[in-house]
Motif scaffolding. Structure first.
Motif: not given
Lengths: 277, 453
Positions: B78-79, B82-83, B86, B215, B270
């Motif tokens: 669900g990233n 990365q979130l 950021a 992916f 994926d």
């Protein structure tokens, strides 16, 4: 008295929206103001034009299907005696109460490229496997199916409430005049439900345009970016690819268009309300 | 309070650390904390127990230096990682250091603390860092983090040696034995041989499981294939090099031909699909770190026993191995940067790196080329030696690569995330476009990405 409300709207609506607009006017490094260039760049991209097409196709098709199915279900429920209606209502609401990310995962298992349970069932009846998520049009249909499955109960419950508020006397009068069922639907039911239909469709259109989780879980925008909607594309461009201003521009793209639609729909509702008052 | 060696401020710091750790449910390593505290966020490892290596190292280093260590492990599902990166960059607050994904040092360069001093000492001690890690980690004239061992992977071929022998007549273990030497037929392990083997296995009903979607597994192996044909789509400055690029055409043409022998749904695969294809016994070959084999060891031992990891095939311009590193960065707005650097240096030492590789069952690859000799890769099995050739070693005569290099990272990241390399193949093989149309689209996309920089 209105100060808390102003603070809530300012903090939770105006500031994030304003900040998103501000972000969309910056360059990739967020060091320079570039005006509307991000929007201009997006419109010149083949991929983004495809995202616009897919978002509109996805939202409009899904909302129409949800409205029709919801209306049909509401009618069926309305004609079930009140005593037994509750359990049917409860069962039909199940898709709507399950968190969408979770239910979409269930659908993903059913559509899985290699081990799809739907294909397994089809194969039992000698029907060849369908590349649900691997072929562009099947993938587009798959995301719409899941959105309709998830959203139709919302329409159903709204329309059921509206149906219950239509005075029975109108139907009795129409019956005395010899109106057919189609005439009753067209001249009594639909006009009486017009406001609730408008509000539900508007609300659902906005939410469906902003949908993220279904596309993210089912297809991740593929194959070939053909199932991306604004939200999934904005996340990919803004967060994953590190271009936050352009991601903000993607997510804001529909804002003015939806704003205009909302304005006219709400104005129509107000107008009718004034006429009826 | 100072009489017993604990200052009021130190006690407050420890208390705050305990509250934070409790609130996050994160592992906290207690030390006396007189030298402050450090909070690091690391990638949450797929391999069960592999996070333990960093926990042990943090405990050891924290006690030795009297620093309270708090480690959070954030996964990429669900990233989430990365979130988090950021959000911390936007708010300019958060952990002292954080695991960065391959392109992040370029994206967040101005907010990351230069680590040239740490890297200078490590390089002096252990020799060269692999060039991909350097390409990604060194931005704006400085190292923007320290290439990590934990989580860093390569994607060689995981081959069902029994099926390849049976259907394609290739003895892959003789070609790539579990020794520091090439087999007599290793030179034949080329993309042409690979294509013939793919066709044979496809005909036998055990097609190669090569994802062609958007992916990372798909982007990485196709990236290595392109580079082994000399096919680059931009130069170092990001200018598209597509027109008249014969190598690119050859590579795309090869991939289109190969795609005919892959399962027809690979366009939607994926990162887990290829693992499932191998583990279920339905595929004769995938490109992956040894995680698929490790799961097979638990869930389908009869499959794992017949797996052998070998380098990627060679193309006309050499043999390349897809490499995907993590880099640990220190935020410029962090509060304890000196201690953070010292900790990163400690976990990059040979002994620390070996602990990470060992506890991840050989999954983690250290960034220093001199560290490709840990015994874990010889020991692991069954069959013993199956992942001997997982890290790049001299006898393989290969080079680490990452898709879309040598483009500047800020552009390469966008091309990578949008999977432009697999998309251009899909447009021809699946969408029915001709080469000219597909290449025209590719050039327009790149030009578009470069604007508004």
């Amino acid at each position: 008295m209105t100060l808390p409300l102003i603070l809530v709207i300012g903090g939770l609506v105006a500031w994030p929206a304003g900040y998103a607009i501000y972000l969309s006017t910056l360059n990739r490094r967020m060091t320079e103001f570039i005006g509307l260039t991000n929007f201009e760049i997006l419109l010149e991209s083949d991929s983004f034009r495809m995202v616009i097409f897919q978002s509109v196709f996805f939202a409009v098709t899904a909302v129409i299907l949800k409205a029709l199915i919801g209306f049909w279900l509401a009618h069926m429920l309305h004609h079930i005696p009140t005593k037994g209606q509750r359990k049917w209502r409860g069962m039909l609401l199940v898709p709507w109460v399950i968190p969408p990310a979770l239910s979409t995962l269930g659908w993903w298992w059913m559509f899985d490229p290699s081990y799809s349970s739907i294909n397994w069932l089809l194969n039992i009846f000698a029907v060849p496997s369908v590349p649900w998520l691997g072929e562009p049009w099947w993938a587009r249909i798959s995301v719409i199916i899941v959105n309709v499955w998830y959203g139709a109960p919302f329409f159903m419950i709204m329309y059921l409430a509206a149906l219950k508020s239509v005075p029975e006397a109108l139907y009795e009068a129409a019956a005395i005049d010899g109106a057919t069922s189609w005439q009753r639907l067209r001249y009594i039911t639909l006009p009486m439900m017009r406001n609730i239909i408008s509000i539900t469709v508007l609300f659902s259109l906005i939410v469906t345009f902003a949908n993220y989780d279904i596309v993210r879980v089912l297809t991740n925008g593929g194959p070939r970016d053909l199932t991306h909607v604004f939200a999934s594309y904005a996340f990919q461009v803004g967060i994953l690819a590190g271009n936050i201003p352009r991601g903000a521009a993607v997510s804001l793209f529909m804002f003015p268009i939806l704003g205009v639609i909302a304005f006219f729909v709400l104005r129509g509702i107000n107008k009718r309300n004034r006429e009826e008052a | 309070m100072s009489n017993n060696g604990i200052t009021r401020r130190g006690a407050m710091r420890s208390g705050a650390g305990v509250v934070a750790a409790g609130a996050l449910g994160a592992p906290m390593v207690h030390a006396q904390g007189t030298a402050g505290s450090l909070r690091f966020a690391f990638w949450d490892h797929w391999v069960p127990g592999a996070n333990g290596a960093l926990q042990q190292l943090a405990q050891r280093w924290g006690e030795r230096n009297r620093v309270n260590m708090t480690l959070d492990f954030i996964n990429t599902t669900g990233n989430q990682l990365q979130l988090t990166i950021a959000a911390q960059a936007q708010s300019r607050s958060g952990h002292d250091g954080i695991s960065l994904l391959p392109w992040d040092p370029g994206t967040y360069a101005s907010q990351l603390e230069p680590c040239d001093d740490v890297m200078g000492r490590l390089v002096a001690k252990y020799g060269a860092v692999n060039p991909v890690a350097e390409f990604l980690g060194k931005r704006e004239g400085a190292w923007r983090g320290v290439p990590a061992t934990a989580g860093t992977q390569t994607k060689p071929a995981c081959v069902r040696f029994d099926l390849l022998q049976q259907h394609a007549g290739i003895d892959i273990r003789a070609m790539w034995p579990a020794r520091n030497e090439r087999g007599p037929t290793a030179d034949q392990w080329t993309w042409d041989t690979f294509l013939r083997a793919a066709e044979a296995c496809h005909r036998a009903g055990v097609p190669f499981g090569l994802p062609m979607g958007q992916f990372t597994d798909a982007v990485d192996w196709v990236g290595a294939l392109f580079i082994s044909y000399g096919a680059r789509i931009t130069d170092e400055r990001g200018n598209p090099t597509i027109r008249g690029n014969q190598e690119l055409r050859q590579a795309i043409d090869y991939a289109v031909r190969l795609s005919r022998f892959l399962p027809n749904d690979v366009w939607a695969w994926d990162d887990a699909s290829n693992n499932r294809a191998l583990i279920s016994g339905r595929s004769a070959l995938i490109f992956n770190p040894p995680s698929a084999w490790a799961v097979a060891k638990r869930d389908a031992p009869q499959v794992a026993e017949n797996c052998w990891t070998v380098p990627m095939p060679a193309g006309p311009r050499g043999r390349y191995l897809a490499y995907l590193p993590y880099i640990t960065g220190i935020w410029a707005f962090g509060r304890n940067k000196t201690a953070a650097k010292a900790f990163l240096e400690f976990i990059s030492e040979r002994e620390s790196a070996e602990l990470c590789s060992t506890m991840s069952q050989g999954y983690d690859i250290p960034p220093f080329l001199s560290m490709s000799d840990f015994p874990v890769w010889e020991r692991e099995g069954p069959p013993v030696g199956t992942i001997f050739n997982y890290p790049l070693k001299a006898h393989q005569q290969a080079t680490y690569s990452i898709a879309f290099s040598p483009a500047p990272p800020e552009l390469a990241q966008q091309m990578y995330i949008r999977a432009l390399n697999t998309q251009v193949i899909a447009r021809i093989a699946q969408g029915g476009e001709n080469m000219e149309t597909a290449l025209g689209w590719l050039e327009r996309e790149i030009t578009n990405m470069r604007r508004g920089g």
